[in-house]
Design an enzyme around this catalytic site. Structure first.
Site, PDB file in Angstrom:
ATOM      1  N   SER A 161      32.264  36.559  50.020  1.00 24.99           N
ATOM      2  CA  SER A 161      33.279  37.299  50.881  1.00 24.99           C
ATOM      3  C   SER A 161      34.352  36.401  51.166  1.00 24.99           C
ATOM      4  O   SER A 161      34.242  35.222  51.436  1.00 24.99           O
ATOM      5  CB  SER A 161      32.756  37.745  52.121  1.00 24.99           C
ATOM      6  N   ASP A 162      35.508  36.926  51.383  1.00 22.19           N
ATOM      7  CA  ASP A 162      36.628  36.168  52.189  1.00 22.19           C
ATOM      8  C   ASP A 162      36.245  35.770  53.477  1.00 22.19           C
ATOM      9  O   ASP A 162      35.433  36.486  53.999  1.00 22.19           O
ATOM     10  CB  ASP A 162      37.932  36.887  51.968  1.00 22.19           C
ATOM     11  N   MET A 163      36.823  34.829  53.955  1.00 23.17           N
ATOM     12  CA  MET A 163      36.486  34.483  55.424  1.00 23.17           C
ATOM     13  C   MET A 163      36.509  35.460  56.458  1.00 23.17           C
ATOM     14  O   MET A 163      37.553  36.049  56.818  1.00 23.17           O
ATOM     15  CB  MET A 163      37.066  33.089  55.912  1.00 23.17           C
TER      16      MET A 163
ATOM     17  N   ALA B  43      35.435  38.524  56.038  1.00 26.31           N
ATOM     18  CA  ALA B  43      35.604  39.758  55.432  1.00 26.31           C
ATOM     19  C   ALA B  43      34.331  40.675  55.800  1.00 26.31           C
ATOM     20  O   ALA B  43      34.618  41.947  55.713  1.00 26.31           O
ATOM     21  CB  ALA B  43      36.106  39.752  53.971  1.00 26.31           C
TER      22      ALA B  43
END
Length: 742
Positions: free
Chosen positions: A268-270, A272
């Site tokens: 995941s993006d940070m 997200a």
């Protein structure tokens, strides 16, 4: 010293007779054995601890002799935050139009990443940015010029972005048949390209995308990444047609894994995953969020400064029947497969990458490569013949503007932090061109909301050449920081006008430091401004590279724009509108300030022939070769661009596609260094995938009909030709070939 390191590592390496440490077994058997020995609680922590600070590293499993692992490493154009070589920011690398150069840069970056990792492993340090799993490259398209993260991308074209990304992936991961030097991770998947914060936050934004735009614009670059063998994909912050990307099964499983056969891990993006609850309000608890994300295809949570990661609810989700333990075990396997390919579970002396030490950081080859990459990234937008400078030294020069001597403004987002002795500003690089060199910033910082007109006037009076260094910088465009328009910051326009007003007959060279375009129409149309260079964010070699390109025509230099340089924000729709109408050269019918693919050199090129078959069968490759001549008296790098269209560009009838298509689209390109007064021939093979159109019932189809083809150093019929040309024609496609969904 290296042998001592290996002895220490060998002592630490467990000699227990676990099959997952048996190097004679296949990767799959070893991964299955390792994961089969883990408890659900251990798996939970491995999948939850992918973040920074307190949210990483993934913890050790002492009973199996497994150490911690740090997943949070940024390698966009250097080892972020570390004492390492700072290469040009991604958008500048894209302007080189060279997959080979990007592979060289990525190789250098990953060697330094591996060196820093090896050094930290000796010290038993697993801090942020010491791992081997890179969050790079960024391959979101530059769909809106105001997006703060345009500088991190490879521009606006899916094919160009995909080819450059492929080069970067192979450079990061290396070519060893057994081991990976570091692993690349293409991001942010998918339909992510603004807004960051204007007019709404990215953390709750819903990208509403048509199936056609999604398949033809937003997905292709990621497919090229997968084809290049990338080991990781990062899912993005946004929702995609209502469903958060990190919980989107259609995206992460149906397309990524089933259609494209991706076998790596999705991170995941940070933050997200937590944004699914707090930003999107898609679920209101961690159990449902975990179940949805893991079921969809997310393998690793990159949490952001929270004390209890969302994926810590994996066991609860299993116990409540919302997630199967079998699937959880499958999701953790790509994480350990990646660690195995990085060499973690083999005897250390088997892996040649373990020999890389910190002597490679800023080694001469990397310093030279940083200079070469910067020189090839600069785009010459205007030149009245002033460049290259005709004198080795002038009586007096002025170097002015907020970027003239600001060492911290040269790198852009996510940059390495090299020793200042390796960094050269424009002032440091250019000051020796004058017996007298005068300098004035004129601005308090790149925002230039405090302006000192007198200092600029004093600096530019009675000089021979004025170098005006203006632009944006991360104060104005960056991760989390959009622009509302394309204007020059505050008083920078006044600074430029003052430089013209008070400099008499001096030659004025405008050097623009920016990721996305800025409004420089005034300078473009003003005869007193002799030359304009777009240099993006060139990294540590800024000053050296500028001196080289401004004074010499002997070395390979200059790139082409990887995006459309719009005149103003009035030419594009609102940033929240995700249709491709009026966006990028493929769908924009207006007249930009500078078109995609544009750029000047110190020579001129002429195209005399483009040879290819008059017809092909659907599904066949189109072989093509093109002949051009360097008419000048100096060396020059030409960037040959091949485009096709399914309709005549003059607007007449004759469309050969059954579905809507772009106005024109890039299908191949090559960068070639040429000698003066030389004829050059370059060969291409246009793949059937590049000739296919997207149909919603059959996927990609090569349809029967006429395809128009154009080859040259520019787009066909652009608003500006520059110093190059193009050749045009058409060919027939016989029959129809269904290629399917990909």
């Amino acid at each position: 010293m290296e042998k001592v390191v290996f002895l220490l590592l060998l002592v630490e390496w467990s000699h227990q007779d676990y099959p997952f440490k048996n190097v004679s077994l296949s990767w799959d058997i070893r991964v299955d054995d390792l994961v089969g020995r883990l408890t659900l609680e251990e798996i939970t922590l491995q999948m939850a601890k992918g973040g920074s600070g307190i949210n990483g590293p993934a913890p050790a499993i002492p009973r199996l002799g497994i150490g911690p692992y740090q997943w949070n490493t940024e390698c966009l154009h250097g080892d972020v935050g570390e004492n390492a070589t700072s290469f040009p920011q991604s958008i500048g690398l894209a302007a080189t139009w060279s997959s080979g150069l990007l592979s060289e840069v990525a190789t250098a970056v990953s060697r330094e990443v591996r060196a820093i990792h090896n050094e930290n492993i000796k010290k038993k340090s697993y801090a942020d940015n010491t791992g081997l799993s890179c969050f790079a490259p960024v391959i979101n398209l530059m769909r809106d010029p105001r997006w703060g993260r345009n500088q991190e991308t490879y521009g606006e074209d899916p094919f160009l972005s995909g080819m450059l990304a492929s080069g970067y992936v192979t450079g990061i991961q290396g070519d060893n048949p057994r081991y990976v030097r570091a692993n690349a991770g293409c991001k942010h998947f998918d339909a992510h390209g603004g807004p960051e914060n204007i007019p709404v936050s990215r953390f709750g934004f819903n990208s509403q995308v048509s199936e056609r735009d999604w398949r033809t614009t937003f997905l292709p670059a990621f497919r090229y990444c997968v084809d290049a063998g990338v080991l990781s994909i990062m899912c993005s912050y946004n929702r995609l047609n209502g469903v958060p990307a990190c919980a989107n099964k259609h995206l992460l499983t149906d397309i990524l894994r089933s259609e494209w056969n991706f076998t790596g891990y999705v991170v995941s993006d940070m933050g997200a995953i937590e944004d699914i609850i707090t930003g999107h309000h898609y679920f209101n608890n961690s159990v449902d969020t975990t179940a949805a994300s893991v079921n969809a295809g997310c393998n690793l949570e990159l949490a952001h400064n929270i004390t209890n990661e969302v994926f810590n609810s994996i066991a609860d989700a299993v116990n409540q029947g919302k997630l199967s333990e079998e699937l959880v075990r499958e999701r953790v396997k790509p994480l350990f497969y990646t660690r195995m390919r990085l060499g973690e579970f083999d005897p250390p002396d088997m892996n040649p990458y373990n020999y890389i030490n910190t002597s490679v950081i800023e080694e001469q080859a990397h310093i030279d490569l940083a200079v070469e990459a910067a020189m090839k990234s600069f785009v010459l937008l205007k030149n009245d013949g002033t460049l290259p400078l005709r004198k080795n030294i002038y009586n007096s020069i002025a170097i002015i503007g907020p970027f003239a001597d600001a060492i911290d403004y040269l790198d852009g987002n996510f940059a390495a932090n090299p020793d200042p002795k390796f960094k050269t500003t424009p002032r440091k690089g250019l000051e020796s061109l004058g017996i007298v060199s005068k300098y004035a910033s004129g601005c308090n910082d790149s925002r230039c909301n405090i302006y000192d007109s007198d200092s600029i006037k004093t600096a530019v009076e009675n000089v021979d050449v004025v170098f005006v260094c203006i632009g944006l910088g991360t104060l104005l465009e960056s991760d989390g920081n959009d622009r509302s328009d394309l204007n020059l910051p505050d008083r920078q326009q006044l600074l430029l006008e003052d430089a013209v007003k008070y400099s008499g007959n001096a030659s004025i060279v405008l050097i623009s430091f920016n990721g996305g375009p800025v409004d420089i129409q005034w300078a473009d149309g003003n005869d007193r401004v002799s030359s304009i260079l777009a240099v993006f964010y060139p990294g540590q070699a800024t000053g050296v590279a500028l001196r080289n390109v401004l004074t010499s025509s002997d070395k390979p230099q200059f790139g082409r724009l990887p995006y459309t340089w719009y005149s103003s924000a009035d030419q594009v729709p609102p940033i929240v509108n995700y249709t491709m109408v009026d966006r990028t050269y493929r769908y924009f019918y207006g007249k930009p300030l500078y078109p995609f693919g544009y750029g000047l050199t110190y020579t001129t090129f002429d195209y005399s022939n483009m040879a290819y078959p008059a017809s092909i069968n659907a599904g066949d490759v189109l072989p093509l070769h093109i002949t051009f001549f360097n008419f000048g008296h100096v060396n020059g790098d030409e960037i040959v661009q091949i485009y096709i269209s399914w309709s005549p560009l003059d607007g007449s009838n004759g469309a050969s596609s059954s579905v809507p298509t772009p106005r024109i689209t890039l299908v191949d390109f090559a960068r070639l260094s040429t000698k003066p007064k030389s004829e050059n021939i370059i060969y291409f093979n246009i793949a059937p995938e590049q000739m296919a159109v997207y149909t919603e019932d059959k996927g990609w189809v090569v349809e029967e009909g006429t395809i128009y083809i154009f080859g040259g150093g520019t787009q066909p019929f652009p608003s500006r030709m520059g110093d190059t040309g193009f050749y045009s024609g058409s060919f027939k496609v016989n029959g129809t070939k269904v290629l399917g969904f990909f």
